[in-house]
Motif scaffolding. Structure first.
Motif: not given
Lengths: 141, 114
Positions: B42, B46, B57-60, B63, B113
């Motif tokens: 992570a 990051a 795709r690993m992030y909302y 972000y 959210g």
């Protein structure tokens, strides 16, 4: 007047910096949380992290406080609700994402256990208040 | 690898740090690599993002990585939505004036959210 204005500005600055570092009278393990959170952001959304924090807290309360137990069925369903999503991820990314979930849940659980154990009486009294609050859905029995 | 919702929930609920099942040596190695990447990755992802090498795709969706050397500023993003309530954006948690975590306020502030 100018001195008064500057004094008020200085007080305001102190107040802001004091809040930014965390209230002196809280029981939050500021440095531990700071170290745990760093570079673990971004994989899970704030909504997901907040859900995991709440679940980790509920678990810690159930372990520390007499008379408060987890409703394991509801708790499991709540975990599943937080975990859903990520269908567009590759297999490897799904594992990384699941690891992030476990890391967040486990780390937060440990930190809440530590915070609760330091001030167990007030921690459990506060948890009992949250449990009794009809506006606060929870996963305790 | 597919996790059923029930299986995943049970794994997480009753073993908080239980690891995903490993099906075969080759799969185990791949899974272990992915887990390791998840634990320290992570940070790697990051950091990569901060250098514009996106693995989106690993992030909302919303972000926004904090800038290099910007962690303290990010961490100190604190606000008070009501008297006696302090919320920490980076931790995604709210505490009451009595010093304890508030599940109620954390849910109210972040669960939808924010």
């Amino acid at each position: 007047m100018k001195n008064m204005t500057m004094g008020l500005a200085a007080l305001a600055l102190l107040a802001v910096s004091g809040v930014a570092q965390g209230a002196d009278d809280d029981h939050r393990l500021d440095d531990a949380w700071k170290a745990a959170v760093e570079d673990n952001e971004g994989v899970l959304s704030p909504a997901q992290v907040s859900g995991l924090n709440i679940l980790a807290y509920e678990s810690a309360v159930a372990r520390l406080c007499d008379g408060i137990k987890l409703d394991e069925k509801k708790f499991a369903a709540s975990v599943a609700a937080v975990v859903t999503g990520g269908s567009a991820l590759s297999e490897e990314e799904q594992v990384q994402r699941l690891t992030a979930v476990m890391f967040q849940l486990g780390t937060a659980n440990g930190l809440f256990l530590a915070e609760g154990a330091m001030k167990k009486d007030t921690f459990c009294a506060h948890a009992a208040e949250e449990k009794a609050d009809k506006d606060n859905p929870h996963n305790w029995q | 690898m597919k996790f059923s919702r029930t299986g995943l929930a049970c794994m997480l609920s009753f073993g908080l740090l239980a690891l995903p099942p490993l099906h075969s040596p080759s799969h185990a190695g791949k899974t272990a690599d992915a887990i390791a990447a998840g634990l320290v990755g992570a940070a790697i992802v990051a950091a990569a993002s901060r250098h514009h090498k996106h693995h989106k795709r690993m992030y909302y969706d919303s972000y926004e990585p904090y800038p290099d050397n910007g962690y303290d500023t990010y961490w100190n993003n604190v606000y008070s939505p009501a008297a006696g309530i302090t919320c920490y954006r980076a931790q995604v948690a709210c505490y009451k004036a009595n010093g304890h975590f508030s599940a109620k306020w954390t849910r109210m502030q972040f669960a939808d959210g924010e």
